[in-house]
Design an enzyme around this catalytic site. Structure first.
Site, mmCIF file in Angstrom:
data_model
loop_
_atom_site.group_PDB
_atom_site.id
_atom_site.type_symbol
_atom_site.label_atom_id
_atom_site.label_comp_id
_atom_site.label_asym_id
_atom_site.label_seq_id
_atom_site.Cartn_x
_atom_site.Cartn_y
_atom_site.Cartn_z
ATOM 1 N N GLU A 24 35.599 38.894 26.571
ATOM 2 C CA GLU A 24 34.250 38.299 26.563
ATOM 3 C C GLU A 24 33.174 39.407 26.729
ATOM 4 O O GLU A 24 31.911 39.241 26.033
ATOM 5 C CB GLU A 24 34.088 37.004 27.344
ATOM 6 C CG GLU A 24 34.890 35.898 26.980
ATOM 7 C CD GLU A 24 35.666 35.052 27.935
ATOM 8 O OE1 GLU A 24 35.410 34.973 29.039
ATOM 9 O OE2 GLU A 24 36.536 34.209 27.624
ATOM 10 N N GLU A 50 45.542 40.791 26.060
ATOM 11 C CA GLU A 50 44.846 39.436 25.599
ATOM 12 C C GLU A 50 44.637 39.390 24.464
ATOM 13 O O GLU A 50 43.318 39.818 23.904
ATOM 14 C CB GLU A 50 43.766 39.312 26.734
ATOM 15 C CG GLU A 50 44.026 39.170 28.078
ATOM 16 C CD GLU A 50 43.287 38.374 29.034
ATOM 17 O OE1 GLU A 50 43.550 37.367 29.829
ATOM 18 O OE2 GLU A 50 41.757 38.402 28.783
ATOM 19 N N ASN A 95 41.425 34.591 36.616
ATOM 20 C CA ASN A 95 39.892 34.698 36.243
ATOM 21 C C ASN A 95 39.092 33.460 35.952
ATOM 22 O O ASN A 95 39.449 32.870 35.134
ATOM 23 C CB ASN A 95 40.064 35.583 34.710
ATOM 24 C CG ASN A 95 38.636 35.714 34.299
ATOM 25 O OD1 ASN A 95 37.371 35.540 34.880
ATOM 26 N ND2 ASN A 95 38.500 35.998 32.935
ATOM 27 N N TRP A 96 38.368 33.346 37.122
ATOM 28 C CA TRP A 96 37.825 31.841 36.899
ATOM 29 C C TRP A 96 36.430 31.861 35.889
ATOM 30 O O TRP A 96 35.727 30.738 35.871
ATOM 31 C CB TRP A 96 37.044 31.783 38.569
ATOM 32 C CG TRP A 96 37.947 31.322 39.427
ATOM 33 C CD1 TRP A 96 39.293 31.362 39.437
ATOM 34 C CD2 TRP A 96 37.851 30.921 41.091
ATOM 35 N NE1 TRP A 96 39.948 31.064 40.779
ATOM 36 C CE2 TRP A 96 38.930 30.801 41.569
ATOM 37 C CE3 TRP A 96 36.352 30.908 41.556
ATOM 38 C CZ2 TRP A 96 39.039 30.310 42.892
ATOM 39 C CZ3 TRP A 96 36.767 30.704 43.088
ATOM 40 C CH2 TRP A 96 37.997 30.300 43.675
ATOM 41 N N LYS A 97 36.125 33.063 35.517
ATOM 42 C CA LYS A 97 34.993 33.152 34.742
ATOM 43 C C LYS A 97 33.749 32.594 35.584
ATOM 44 O O LYS A 97 33.591 32.643 36.363
ATOM 45 C CB LYS A 97 35.314 32.332 33.408
ATOM 46 C CG LYS A 97 36.664 32.740 32.735
ATOM 47 C CD LYS A 97 36.678 32.434 31.253
ATOM 48 C CE LYS A 97 38.202 32.616 30.520
ATOM 49 N NZ LYS A 97 38.332 32.598 29.333
ATOM 50 N N GLY A 112 41.450 30.929 25.778
ATOM 51 C CA GLY A 112 40.703 29.775 26.005
ATOM 52 C C GLY A 112 40.836 29.084 24.744
ATOM 53 O O GLY A 112 40.054 28.033 24.519
ATOM 54 N N HIS A 118 37.070 42.747 29.826
ATOM 55 C CA HIS A 118 37.397 41.369 29.187
ATOM 56 C C HIS A 118 36.767 41.105 27.717
ATOM 57 O O HIS A 118 35.886 41.751 27.502
ATOM 58 C CB HIS A 118 36.981 40.207 30.143
ATOM 59 C CG HIS A 118 37.639 39.041 29.918
ATOM 60 N ND1 HIS A 118 37.066 38.094 28.835
ATOM 61 C CD2 HIS A 118 38.690 38.668 30.459
ATOM 62 C CE1 HIS A 118 37.816 37.121 28.754
ATOM 63 N NE2 HIS A 118 38.964 37.051 29.501
ATOM 64 N N SER A 164 45.580 31.631 27.100
ATOM 65 C CA SER A 164 46.278 30.126 27.233
ATOM 66 C C SER A 164 47.471 30.000 27.980
ATOM 67 O O SER A 164 48.630 29.186 27.565
ATOM 68 C CB SER A 164 46.332 29.618 25.971
ATOM 69 O OG SER A 164 45.073 29.441 25.170
ATOM 70 N N GLY A 211 42.891 32.221 32.919
ATOM 71 C CA GLY A 211 41.683 31.794 32.888
ATOM 72 C C GLY A 211 41.717 30.356 33.050
ATOM 73 O O GLY A 211 41.843 29.945 34.478
ATOM 74 N N GLY A 212 41.659 29.463 32.270
ATOM 75 C CA GLY A 212 41.426 27.957 32.355
ATOM 76 C C GLY A 212 42.269 27.465 33.442
ATOM 77 O O GLY A 212 41.907 26.774 34.372
HETATM 78 C C1 PEP Z 1 41.151 34.895 30.166
HETATM 79 O O1 PEP Z 1 40.122 34.442 30.608
HETATM 80 O O2 PEP Z 1 41.473 36.183 30.361
HETATM 81 C C2 PEP Z 1 42.121 34.109 29.645
HETATM 82 C C3 PEP Z 1 43.151 34.507 29.527
HETATM 83 O O3 PEP Z 1 41.770 32.490 29.597
HETATM 84 P P1 PEP Z 1 42.580 31.295 29.212
HETATM 85 O O4 PEP Z 1 43.789 31.624 30.357
HETATM 86 O O5 PEP Z 1 41.858 30.083 29.507
HETATM 87 O O6 PEP Z 1 43.194 31.550 27.809
#
Ligand code: PEP
Length: 248
Positions: free
Chosen positions: A94, A164, A9-11, A170, A92, A209, A230-231
């Protein structure tokens, strides 16, 4: 045996130049490994051109619940299909917390995605306050029930669920493999009570994470079928290592 699937997930990150470097690195390194990247809308054409014919699928991070019409700024499921998307993230945390997406709206988006032939990656998970209050299962069950009552349990045969925990997204705080496994097992057993076959085949990703350093232990849990990343999906070597850990 169930497959494992890692999706990035590049956000709201990336540029044409950065994406070209990232996609150019992951494509050959992941040859033959099923994975996916969910990119910002403007870069769908770039992902399509770069990844066509590879084992890496692409998708979006959101969609409209509407089919078409006067909905300024929205993007429909059919438009995502036009760009070769296979997946779309729905619900998600967010989107839920920053943009007010309710369980009902998430269910509508999930159905709009499936109606167009997309595979929704349905995100569920509790906040830190909810975990501390001991209501993790109640929250996750409510989020799942909204979709099951709108779309039916059979719809999950053509979906991916991503657990999640909001407190792990994040933040650098990963759920322990045991904490994550417990919720994954809860999700699978809840669905099994309605349809055992769907539950057995359902890919349930963990997100929060995930890094190369912890992916192997998380993915070795019996009910963790890969991850939503994500990251670390923005760092080629990390994403490659995470996808390889899932493919082992
Ligand atoms: C996400 O954006 O769904 C996510 C899990 O982010 P991260 O891996 O950065 O925690």
């Amino acid at each position: 045996m169930r497959k494992k699937l890692v999706a990035g997930n590049w956000k709201m990150h990336g540029s044409l130049a950065e994406n070209a470097a990232l996609l150019g690195a992951i494509k050959p390194a992941l040859a033959g490994i099923e994975a996916a990247v969910c990119v910002p809308f403007p870069y769908l054409a770039q992902a399509q051109a770069a990844l066509a014919g590879s084992s890496i699928a692409w998708g979006a991070q959101n969609l409209s619940e509407q089919v078409k019409g006067a909905f300024t700024g929205e993007v429909s499921a059919a438009m995502l299909v036009d760009f070769g998307c296979q997946y779309v993230i729905v619900g998600h945390s967010e989107r839920r917390s920053l943009y007010g997406e309710t369980d009902e709206l998430v269910a509508k988006k999930y159905m709009a995605a499936q109606a167009a032939g997309l595979i929704p990656i349905l995100c569920v998970g509790e906040s830190l306050a909810e975990r501390e209050a001991g209501v993790t299962e109640t929250v996750v069950a409510r989020q799942l029930d909204a979709v099951i009552s709108a779309a039916g349990v059979a719809s999950l045969a053509k979906a991916v669920v991503a657990y999640e925990p909001v407190w792990a997204i994040g933040t650098g705080k990963t759920a322990t493999p045991e904490q994550a496994q417990a919720v994954h097992a809860f999700i699978r057993s809840k669905i099994a009570a309605l349809d055992a076959g769907v539950a057995t085949g359902l890919v349930i990703q963990y997100g929060g994470s995930v890094k190369a350093a912890n992916a192997g232990e998380l993915f070795s849990q019996p009910d963790i079928d890969g991850g939503l990343i994500g990251g670390a999906s923005l760092v080629a070597d990390e994403f490659i290592a995470i996808c390889r850990a899932a493919a082992k």
